[in-house]
Scaffold this motif. Structure first.
Motif, PDB file in Angstrom:
ATOM      1  N   GLY A 151       9.758  -0.482   1.377  1.00 18.03           N
ATOM      2  CA  GLY A 151       8.445  -0.949   1.817  1.00 18.03           C
ATOM      3  C   GLY A 151       7.962  -0.249   3.064  1.00 18.03           C
ATOM      4  N   GLY A 152       8.876   0.006   4.009  1.00 18.90           N
ATOM      5  CA  GLY A 152       8.475   0.571   5.290  1.00 18.90           C
ATOM      6  C   GLY A 152       8.432   2.082   5.346  1.00 18.90           C
ATOM      7  N   LEU A 153       9.265   2.749   4.564  1.00 16.33           N
ATOM      8  CA  LEU A 153       9.359   4.208   4.661  1.00 16.33           C
ATOM      9  C   LEU A 153       8.390   4.947   3.751  1.00 16.33           C
ATOM     10  CD1 LEU A 153      13.238   4.608   4.809  1.00 16.33           C
ATOM     11  CD2 LEU A 153      11.618   5.039   6.657  1.00 16.33           C
ATOM     12  N   LEU A 154       8.059   4.349   2.623  1.00 17.06           N
ATOM     13  CA  LEU A 154       7.216   5.041   1.641  1.00 17.06           C
ATOM     14  C   LEU A 154       5.812   4.463   1.674  1.00 17.06           C
ATOM     15  CD1 LEU A 154       9.762   5.176  -1.299  1.00 17.06           C
ATOM     16  CD2 LEU A 154       9.284   6.933   0.413  1.00 17.06           C
ATOM     17  N   LYS A 155       4.840   5.351   1.630  1.00 19.17           N
ATOM     18  CA  LYS A 155       3.450   4.915   1.763  1.00 19.17           C
ATOM     19  C   LYS A 155       2.967   4.158   0.537  1.00 19.17           C
ATOM     20  CE  LYS A 155       0.994   8.766  -0.226  1.00 19.17           C
ATOM     21  NZ  LYS A 155      -0.379   9.105  -0.365  1.00 19.17           N
ATOM     22  N   GLY A 156       1.897   3.424   0.748  1.00 18.30           N
ATOM     23  CA  GLY A 156       1.198   2.793  -0.358  1.00 18.30           C
ATOM     24  C   GLY A 156       1.767   1.452  -0.791  1.00 18.30           C
ATOM     25  N   VAL A 157       1.034   0.833  -1.703  1.00 21.45           N
ATOM     26  CA  VAL A 157       1.476  -0.394  -2.342  1.00 21.45           C
ATOM     27  C   VAL A 157       2.255   0.038  -3.576  1.00 21.45           C
ATOM     28  CG1 VAL A 157       0.736  -2.542  -3.442  1.00 21.45           C
ATOM     29  CG2 VAL A 157      -0.552  -1.621  -1.500  1.00 21.45           C
ATOM     30  N   GLU A 185       0.900 -15.992  16.372  1.00 20.88           N
ATOM     31  CA  GLU A 185      -0.124 -14.986  16.654  1.00 20.88           C
ATOM     32  C   GLU A 185      -0.504 -14.231  15.385  1.00 20.88           C
ATOM     33  OE1 GLU A 185      -0.594 -11.199  19.704  1.00 20.88           O
ATOM     34  OE2 GLU A 185       0.981 -12.680  20.024  1.00 20.88           O
ATOM     35  N   VAL A 186      -1.767 -13.837  15.286  1.00 19.49           N
ATOM     36  CA  VAL A 186      -2.259 -13.051  14.156  1.00 19.49           C
ATOM     37  C   VAL A 186      -2.206 -11.576  14.522  1.00 19.49           C
ATOM     38  CG1 VAL A 186      -4.259 -12.564  12.683  1.00 19.49           C
ATOM     39  CG2 VAL A 186      -3.786 -14.919  13.401  1.00 19.49           C
ATOM     40  N   TYR A 187      -1.678 -10.778  13.604  1.00 15.71           N
ATOM     41  CA  TYR A 187      -1.579  -9.336  13.806  1.00 15.71           C
ATOM     42  C   TYR A 187      -2.476  -8.604  12.825  1.00 15.71           C
ATOM     43  CZ  TYR A 187       2.412  -9.588  16.955  1.00 15.71           C
ATOM     44  OH  TYR A 187       3.228  -9.825  18.031  1.00 15.71           O
ATOM     45  N   ASP A 188      -3.226  -7.627  13.338  1.00 15.75           N
ATOM     46  CA  ASP A 188      -3.953  -6.721  12.464  1.00 15.75           C
ATOM     47  C   ASP A 188      -2.940  -5.777  11.822  1.00 15.75           C
ATOM     48  OD1 ASP A 188      -6.597  -7.593  12.852  1.00 15.75           O
ATOM     49  OD2 ASP A 188      -6.674  -6.555  14.771  1.00 15.75           O
ATOM     50  N   CYS A 189      -3.195  -5.397  10.612  1.00 19.68           N
ATOM     51  CA  CYS A 189      -2.301  -4.439   9.955  1.00 19.68           C
ATOM     52  C   CYS A 189      -3.114  -3.617   8.959  1.00 19.68           C
ATOM     53  CB  CYS A 189      -1.163  -5.162   9.260  1.00 19.68           C
ATOM     54  SG  CYS A 189      -1.722  -6.364   8.047  1.00 19.68           S
ATOM     55  N   GLU A 190      -2.545  -2.509   8.564  1.00 22.10           N
ATOM     56  CA  GLU A 190      -3.194  -1.629   7.604  1.00 22.10           C
ATOM     57  C   GLU A 190      -2.250  -1.335   6.474  1.00 22.10           C
ATOM     58  OE1 GLU A 190      -5.555   2.096   8.258  1.00 22.10           O
ATOM     59  OE2 GLU A 190      -5.398   1.375  10.322  1.00 22.10           O
ATOM     60  N   ILE A 191      -2.767  -1.252   5.273  1.00 26.61           N
ATOM     61  CA  ILE A 191      -1.985  -0.866   4.106  1.00 26.61           C
ATOM     62  C   ILE A 191      -2.379   0.574   3.785  1.00 26.61           C
ATOM     63  CG2 ILE A 191      -1.546  -1.333   1.674  1.00 26.61           C
ATOM     64  CD1 ILE A 191      -2.491  -4.263   2.348  1.00 26.61           C
ATOM     65  N   PHE A 192      -1.423   1.477   3.868  1.00 29.80           N
ATOM     66  CA  PHE A 192      -1.752   2.889   3.609  1.00 29.80           C
ATOM     67  C   PHE A 192      -0.603   3.568   2.877  1.00 29.80           C
ATOM     68  CE2 PHE A 192       0.169   2.579   7.759  1.00 29.80           C
ATOM     69  CZ  PHE A 192       1.094   3.618   7.777  1.00 29.80           C
ATOM     70  N   ALA A 226     -11.319  -2.287  -4.037  1.00 27.21           N
ATOM     71  CA  ALA A 226     -10.335  -3.374  -3.941  1.00 27.21           C
ATOM     72  C   ALA A 226      -9.403  -3.158  -2.755  1.00 27.21           C
ATOM     73  CB  ALA A 226      -9.535  -3.466  -5.240  1.00 27.21           C
ATOM     74  N   LEU A 227      -9.031  -1.902  -2.493  1.00 32.48           N
ATOM     75  CA  LEU A 227      -8.164  -1.615  -1.347  1.00 32.48           C
ATOM     76  C   LEU A 227      -8.897  -1.934  -0.044  1.00 32.48           C
ATOM     77  CD1 LEU A 227      -5.401  -0.598  -0.499  1.00 32.48           C
ATOM     78  CD2 LEU A 227      -6.328   1.729  -0.497  1.00 32.48           C
ATOM     79  N   HIS A 281      -7.724  -4.680   2.697  1.00 35.14           N
ATOM     80  CA  HIS A 281      -7.635  -4.412   4.137  1.00 35.14           C
ATOM     81  C   HIS A 281      -8.383  -5.478   4.942  1.00 35.14           C
ATOM     82  CE1 HIS A 281      -6.556   0.023   3.535  1.00 35.14           C
ATOM     83  NE2 HIS A 281      -5.575  -0.525   4.215  1.00 35.14           N
ATOM     84  N   GLU A 282      -9.523  -5.864   4.428  1.00 36.01           N
ATOM     85  CA  GLU A 282     -10.372  -6.837   5.122  1.00 36.01           C
ATOM     86  C   GLU A 282      -9.753  -8.237   5.123  1.00 36.01           C
ATOM     87  OE1 GLU A 282     -13.755  -7.832   7.284  1.00 36.01           O
ATOM     88  OE2 GLU A 282     -13.197  -5.837   6.570  1.00 36.01           O
ATOM     89  N   ARG A 283      -9.083  -8.581   4.037  1.00 37.50           N
ATOM     90  CA  ARG A 283      -8.637  -9.962   3.851  1.00 37.50           C
ATOM     91  C   ARG A 283      -7.152 -10.205   4.138  1.00 37.50           C
ATOM     92  NH1 ARG A 283     -10.653 -11.724  -1.977  1.00 37.50           N
ATOM     93  NH2 ARG A 283      -9.777 -13.709  -1.260  1.00 37.50           N
ATOM     94  N   PHE A 284      -6.365  -9.144   4.236  1.00 39.97           N
ATOM     95  CA  PHE A 284      -4.923  -9.286   4.429  1.00 39.97           C
ATOM     96  C   PHE A 284      -4.574  -9.273   5.907  1.00 39.97           C
ATOM     97  CE2 PHE A 284      -0.646  -7.592   4.998  1.00 39.97           C
ATOM     98  CZ  PHE A 284       0.083  -8.332   4.096  1.00 39.97           C
TER      99      PHE A 284
END
Length: 199
Positions: A24-30, A192-199, A54-55, A59-62
């Motif tokens: 999950g952490g080393l390879l990009k993408g879903v 606490e809420v954290y911003d995150c990005e899925i890439f 959808a992506l 990003h907006e909702r996750f």
């Protein structure tokens, strides 16, 4: 090689764990990762092709929520493995359902249906609790209860019992709305809420 090296290191340190966190952490993408049974485990990692709209929506909702609690996954993982090795019927049913849910979640992401993906994420959470009641606790339950009207999907990260939670916000709900609600209830507790990005 790196995934397997980290896996071996976790075993030497007696923290337990598997290869999923490294993937999950080393390879990009879903992605959807599959593996056949056996001693020599060969991973099959498939990146999921999510439509751009959808992506963007994901990003907006996750977002991630830190529970303010640290925990070692070791005991939770041992409990789950013990049930699996012991052929506990409820645990085997939950694991079977989790596998099927992963396939359905992939399908909904490919279709671009984030609402359906969120519902399946919550079903996964229910299966995780069937598999091991220790994956949740009073704090986690209270966090989810406090924000229930703001989210469409919820799940823990990792083995649970603390650490991070992941949520899919309802359409029109902002991360700031979530922060405000949690701060009103859990101020200065470490939640606490954290911003995150899925890439």
């Amino acid at each position: 090689d790196l995934v397997n090296s980290v896996l071996r290191m976790e075993q030497f340190m007696s923290t337990g764990g598997g290869w999923q966190d490294q993937i999950g952490g080393l390879l990009k993408g879903v992605k959807l990762t599959e593996i056949d049974a056996g001693d020599n485990q060969e991973l099959s990692i498939k990146e999921i092709d999510i439509p751009k709209a959808a992506l963007d929506e994901l990003h907006e909702r996750f977002c991630l929520i830190y529970t303010g609690q640290r925990r070692l996954a070791r005991n939770l993982l041992r409990e789950v493995l013990g049930k699996y090795i012991g052929s506990d019927p409820e645990a085997l049913d939950a694991l079977y359902d989790i596998k099927n849910l992963a396939e359905l979640m992939k399908l909904e992401l490919v279709r671009g249906n984030i609402d359906a993906f969120a519902r399946l994420l919550t079903k996964h959470w229910e299966c995780s609790k069937r598999l091991d009641s220790g994956c949740t606790n009073t704090c986690i339950d209270q966090i989810f209860a406090t924000i229930d009207d703001l989210i469409d999907g919820k799940m823990i990260c990792g083995a649970g019992g603390g650490g991070f939670l992941q949520v899919i916000l309802k359409k029109g709900v902002t991360k700031q709305d979530l922060r405000t609600r949690l701060f009103d209830v859990f101020a200065d507790s470490g939640v606490e809420v954290y911003d995150c990005e899925i890439f």
